[in-house]
Design a protein around this motif. Structure first.
Motif, PDB file in Angstrom:
ATOM      1  N   LEU A 159       3.067 -15.778  32.528  1.00 57.37           N
ATOM      2  CA  LEU A 159       3.574 -14.409  32.639  1.00 57.37           C
ATOM      3  C   LEU A 159       4.594 -14.357  33.778  1.00 57.37           C
ATOM      4  O   LEU A 159       4.437 -15.049  34.782  1.00 57.37           O
ATOM      5  CB  LEU A 159       2.372 -13.545  33.013  1.00 57.37           C
ATOM      6  CG  LEU A 159       2.464 -12.047  32.867  1.00 57.37           C
ATOM      7  CD1 LEU A 159       2.213 -11.681  31.403  1.00 57.37           C
ATOM      8  CD2 LEU A 159       1.425 -11.361  33.727  1.00 57.37           C
ATOM      9  N   ARG A 192       5.215  -9.749  38.368  1.00 54.01           N
ATOM     10  CA  ARG A 192       5.863  -8.443  38.536  1.00 54.01           C
ATOM     11  C   ARG A 192       5.852  -8.047  40.013  1.00 54.01           C
ATOM     12  O   ARG A 192       4.877  -8.353  40.725  1.00 54.01           O
ATOM     13  CB  ARG A 192       5.107  -7.357  37.770  1.00 54.01           C
ATOM     14  CG  ARG A 192       4.702  -7.713  36.361  1.00 54.01           C
ATOM     15  CD  ARG A 192       5.911  -7.755  35.435  1.00 54.01           C
ATOM     16  NE  ARG A 192       5.545  -7.533  34.054  1.00 54.01           N
ATOM     17  CZ  ARG A 192       5.415  -8.463  33.126  1.00 54.01           C
ATOM     18  NH1 ARG A 192       5.563  -9.737  33.430  1.00 54.01           N
ATOM     19  NH2 ARG A 192       5.118  -8.138  31.878  1.00 54.01           N
ATOM     20  N   GLU A 217       5.136  -5.290  41.304  1.00 50.33           N
ATOM     21  CA  GLU A 217       3.992  -4.445  41.702  1.00 50.33           C
ATOM     22  C   GLU A 217       2.767  -5.278  42.091  1.00 50.33           C
ATOM     23  O   GLU A 217       1.925  -4.821  42.863  1.00 50.33           O
ATOM     24  CB  GLU A 217       3.617  -3.413  40.628  1.00 50.33           C
ATOM     25  CG  GLU A 217       3.210  -3.979  39.289  1.00 50.33           C
ATOM     26  CD  GLU A 217       4.368  -3.977  38.299  1.00 50.33           C
ATOM     27  OE1 GLU A 217       5.528  -4.162  38.736  1.00 50.33           O
ATOM     28  OE2 GLU A 217       4.103  -3.810  37.098  1.00 50.33           O
ATOM     29  N   ASN A 260      -5.140 -10.729  38.575  1.00 47.43           N
ATOM     30  CA  ASN A 260      -4.278  -9.898  37.733  1.00 47.43           C
ATOM     31  C   ASN A 260      -4.528 -10.384  36.311  1.00 47.43           C
ATOM     32  O   ASN A 260      -3.809 -11.235  35.801  1.00 47.43           O
ATOM     33  CB  ASN A 260      -2.807 -10.078  38.123  1.00 47.43           C
ATOM     34  CG  ASN A 260      -1.885  -9.368  37.138  1.00 47.43           C
ATOM     35  OD1 ASN A 260      -2.326  -8.515  36.368  1.00 47.43           O
ATOM     36  ND2 ASN A 260      -0.608  -9.725  37.147  1.00 47.43           N
ATOM     37  N   PRO A 261      -5.588  -9.865  35.677  1.00 51.39           N
ATOM     38  CA  PRO A 261      -5.986 -10.397  34.359  1.00 51.39           C
ATOM     39  C   PRO A 261      -5.171  -9.747  33.236  1.00 51.39           C
ATOM     40  O   PRO A 261      -4.433  -8.800  33.486  1.00 51.39           O
ATOM     41  CB  PRO A 261      -7.452  -9.947  34.267  1.00 51.39           C
ATOM     42  CG  PRO A 261      -7.477  -8.662  35.014  1.00 51.39           C
ATOM     43  CD  PRO A 261      -6.439  -8.758  36.102  1.00 51.39           C
ATOM     44  N   PRO A 262      -5.314 -10.236  32.004  1.00 47.91           N
ATOM     45  CA  PRO A 262      -4.705  -9.500  30.884  1.00 47.91           C
ATOM     46  C   PRO A 262      -5.437  -8.167  30.730  1.00 47.91           C
ATOM     47  O   PRO A 262      -6.665  -8.142  30.753  1.00 47.91           O
ATOM     48  CB  PRO A 262      -4.962 -10.408  29.683  1.00 47.91           C
ATOM     49  CG  PRO A 262      -5.999 -11.383  30.106  1.00 47.91           C
ATOM     50  CD  PRO A 262      -6.049 -11.424  31.578  1.00 47.91           C
ATOM     51  N   TYR A 263      -4.687  -7.090  30.608  1.00 49.86           N
ATOM     52  CA  TYR A 263      -5.376  -5.795  30.489  1.00 49.86           C
ATOM     53  C   TYR A 263      -4.708  -4.846  29.499  1.00 49.86           C
ATOM     54  O   TYR A 263      -5.108  -3.697  29.372  1.00 49.86           O
ATOM     55  CB  TYR A 263      -5.501  -5.110  31.864  1.00 49.86           C
ATOM     56  CG  TYR A 263      -4.216  -5.024  32.650  1.00 49.86           C
ATOM     57  CD1 TYR A 263      -3.181  -4.180  32.248  1.00 49.86           C
ATOM     58  CD2 TYR A 263      -4.033  -5.770  33.808  1.00 49.86           C
ATOM     59  CE1 TYR A 263      -2.004  -4.108  32.965  1.00 49.86           C
ATOM     60  CE2 TYR A 263      -2.855  -5.711  34.534  1.00 49.86           C
ATOM     61  CZ  TYR A 263      -1.840  -4.868  34.104  1.00 49.86           C
ATOM     62  OH  TYR A 263      -0.675  -4.799  34.816  1.00 49.86           O
ATOM     63  N   LEU A 264      -3.639  -5.302  28.821  1.00 49.28           N
ATOM     64  CA  LEU A 264      -3.061  -4.418  27.810  1.00 49.28           C
ATOM     65  C   LEU A 264      -3.928  -4.485  26.565  1.00 49.28           C
ATOM     66  O   LEU A 264      -4.617  -5.476  26.327  1.00 49.28           O
ATOM     67  CB  LEU A 264      -1.634  -4.864  27.470  1.00 49.28           C
ATOM     68  CG  LEU A 264      -0.611  -4.850  28.611  1.00 49.28           C
ATOM     69  CD1 LEU A 264       0.752  -5.322  28.110  1.00 49.28           C
ATOM     70  CD2 LEU A 264      -0.498  -3.461  29.213  1.00 49.28           C
ATOM     71  N   LEU A 313       8.198  -8.267  26.761  1.00 46.21           N
ATOM     72  CA  LEU A 313       6.829  -8.783  26.661  1.00 46.21           C
ATOM     73  C   LEU A 313       6.611  -9.740  25.490  1.00 46.21           C
ATOM     74  O   LEU A 313       5.773 -10.622  25.568  1.00 46.21           O
ATOM     75  CB  LEU A 313       5.816  -7.631  26.552  1.00 46.21           C
ATOM     76  CG  LEU A 313       5.744  -6.618  27.692  1.00 46.21           C
ATOM     77  CD1 LEU A 313       4.439  -5.841  27.623  1.00 46.21           C
ATOM     78  CD2 LEU A 313       5.882  -7.244  29.047  1.00 46.21           C
ATOM     79  N   ALA A 364      -2.049 -13.850  28.297  1.00 44.87           N
ATOM     80  CA  ALA A 364      -1.952 -13.406  29.682  1.00 44.87           C
ATOM     81  C   ALA A 364      -1.705 -11.907  29.774  1.00 44.87           C
ATOM     82  O   ALA A 364      -1.800 -11.320  30.848  1.00 44.87           O
ATOM     83  CB  ALA A 364      -0.830 -14.157  30.396  1.00 44.87           C
ATOM     84  N   LEU A 365      -1.402 -11.297  28.622  1.00 43.84           N
ATOM     85  CA  LEU A 365      -1.047  -9.873  28.636  1.00 43.84           C
ATOM     86  C   LEU A 365      -2.176  -8.970  28.158  1.00 43.84           C
ATOM     87  O   LEU A 365      -2.433  -7.919  28.731  1.00 43.84           O
ATOM     88  CB  LEU A 365       0.144  -9.632  27.691  1.00 43.84           C
ATOM     89  CG  LEU A 365       1.535 -10.053  28.127  1.00 43.84           C
ATOM     90  CD1 LEU A 365       2.496  -9.960  26.949  1.00 43.84           C
ATOM     91  CD2 LEU A 365       2.024  -9.165  29.260  1.00 43.84           C
ATOM     92  N   GLU A 404      -6.034  -6.028  39.446  1.00 46.41           N
ATOM     93  CA  GLU A 404      -4.965  -5.178  38.909  1.00 46.41           C
ATOM     94  C   GLU A 404      -5.426  -4.688  37.542  1.00 46.41           C
ATOM     95  O   GLU A 404      -6.114  -5.407  36.821  1.00 46.41           O
ATOM     96  CB  GLU A 404      -3.670  -6.009  38.787  1.00 46.41           C
ATOM     97  CG  GLU A 404      -2.511  -5.211  38.216  1.00 46.41           C
ATOM     98  CD  GLU A 404      -1.181  -5.971  38.235  1.00 46.41           C
ATOM     99  OE1 GLU A 404      -0.939  -6.773  39.172  1.00 46.41           O
ATOM    100  OE2 GLU A 404      -0.389  -5.750  37.301  1.00 46.41           O
ATOM    101  N   ARG A 460      -3.181   1.423  40.110  1.00 49.94           N
ATOM    102  CA  ARG A 460      -3.104   0.182  39.323  1.00 49.94           C
ATOM    103  C   ARG A 460      -3.942  -0.954  39.907  1.00 49.94           C
ATOM    104  O   ARG A 460      -3.973  -2.052  39.354  1.00 49.94           O
ATOM    105  CB  ARG A 460      -1.643  -0.268  39.240  1.00 49.94           C
ATOM    106  CG  ARG A 460      -0.716   0.663  38.485  1.00 49.94           C
ATOM    107  CD  ARG A 460      -0.895   0.540  37.009  1.00 49.94           C
ATOM    108  NE  ARG A 460      -0.810  -0.850  36.627  1.00 49.94           N
ATOM    109  CZ  ARG A 460       0.319  -1.565  36.605  1.00 49.94           C
ATOM    110  NH1 ARG A 460       1.470  -0.999  36.861  1.00 49.94           N
ATOM    111  NH2 ARG A 460       0.307  -2.848  36.267  1.00 49.94           N
TER     112      ARG A 460
HETATM  113  N1  GLN Z   1       1.612  -6.381  34.170  1.00 50.38           N
HETATM  114  C1  GLN Z   1       1.897  -6.579  32.788  1.00 50.38           C
HETATM  115  C2  GLN Z   1       2.832  -5.473  32.350  1.00 50.38           C
HETATM  116  O1  GLN Z   1       2.974  -4.501  33.021  1.00 50.38           O
HETATM  117  C3  GLN Z   1       0.634  -6.552  31.946  1.00 50.38           C
HETATM  118  C4  GLN Z   1      -0.270  -7.711  31.971  1.00 50.38           C
HETATM  119  C5  GLN Z   1      -0.680  -8.174  33.309  1.00 50.38           C
HETATM  120  O2  GLN Z   1       0.015  -8.179  34.266  1.00 50.38           O
HETATM  121  N2  GLN Z   1      -1.839  -8.609  33.504  1.00 50.38           N
HETATM  122  O3  GLN Z   1       3.487  -5.558  31.364  1.00 50.38           O
END
Ligand code: GLN
Length: 277
Positions: free
Chosen positions: A89, A92, A94, A182-186, A198, A205-206, A236, A268
């Motif tokens: 990934l 980011r 943030e 910062n795990p996959p969380y979507l 994306l 990872a997403l 996160e 977040r």
């Molecule tokens: N941060 C990613 C996003 O905003 C989502 C997945 C992740 O960071 N774990 O697109």
């Protein structure tokens, strides 16, 4: 001005583009010429035909939605220069909030720290660069991602332990003072997953099952066992997951639960402490 000069080419190519900005083109030119921004504006060097062809190909990739970090094969995170490619990934900005909050809460005294699902190594390596005495483990399920983390460790002259593991399965109880992730969380049905940026990134990872909460839940539940006395978990999570994440922290015996906002002012990040008897 010579039409083949770098500044002319930047202007010339910055026409009828949707995704690729002038800044993107400028950075691609700097990469191709291997020069700094200062050199560009001071010397305005020429771009050979071959270099112009390469620039067009890179602009085309950006126009097709590929993240700039994959095209440049690098990104800055914290004070690090990270190698990035499609195996991980794109870190980011943030996520730097997580690093910042951890550094704010813990001094340089020796601690055992675990960065779960480290990907490029961004979080664990940033912490290592600031707290050289900490014993930091960076783990990931994906061996390909760990190759990137290892490369970034060497590139930034840092030393962390790199471990191939499925979340907390391979670790021994009561060992870590800090676990960060910062795990996959979507959610898999989040339309953003198919958006330009994306869709180039590793889906694993997403996104996670259970509306994006499956992995976060596993991390919160199992970290409670793997944290040392007064150990802290920092995670996160996505927009609109605050209530569920806080309730998981509470349900699993964490106290001193804190929420932190990203640069947009959205909650977040969450941290909590485990107090064992
Ligand atoms: N941060 C990613 C996003 O905003 C989502 C997945 C992740 O960071 N774990 O697109």
């Amino acid at each position: 001005m010579d039409l083949n000069s770098a500044l002319s080419q930047i202007k010339l190519r910055n026409q009828n583009l949707e995704l690729c900005s002038q800044l993107d083109i400028e950075l691609l030119v700097l990469d191709i010429l291997k020069i700094s921004k200062n050199d560009l504006y001071r010397d305005n060097p020429l771009l050979s035909q071959d270099q112009q062809d390469r620039l067009l190909k890179l602009i085309d990739r950006r126009e097709k939605g590929e993240p700039l970090a994959y095209i440049r094969e690098k990104i800055g995170f914290w004070n690090l220069d990270l190698h990035i490619d499609q195996r991980v990934l794109v870190p980011r900005p943030e996520t730097e909030v997580l690093v910042e909050r951890i550094l704010e809460n813990f001094n340089s005294k020796k601690l055992n720290v675990l960065d779960l699902g480290t990907g490029s190594g961004a979080i664990g390596l940033a912490l290592c660069s600031e707290r050289p005495l900490w014993n930091i483990v960076c783990s990931d399920l994906c061996p390909q991602a760990l190759s990137v983390a290892r490369r970034n460790m060497k590139k930034n002259l840092l030393k962390v332990q790199i471990v191939n593991a499925c979340w907390l399965d391979s670790f021994v109880e009561g060992r870590f003072d800090i676990i960060v992730s910062n795990p996959p969380y979507l959610s898999f049905d989040d339309p953003n997953i198919f958006s330009d940026g994306l869709r180039h990134e590793p889906l694993k990872a997403l996104a996670a099952e259970n509306h994006g909460l499956k992995d976060i839940e596993e991390i919160i539940v199992n970290s409670a066992k793997l944290l040392a006395v007064k150990g802290s978990l920092f995670v996160e999570f996505g927009n609109d997951q605050t209530r569920k994440v806080v309730s998981l922290f509470k349900k699993n015996g964490y106290s001193e639960i804190n929420l932190y906002k990203d640069l947009n002012g959205d909650e977040r990040f969450c941290s909590g402490k485990i107090t064992k008897c």
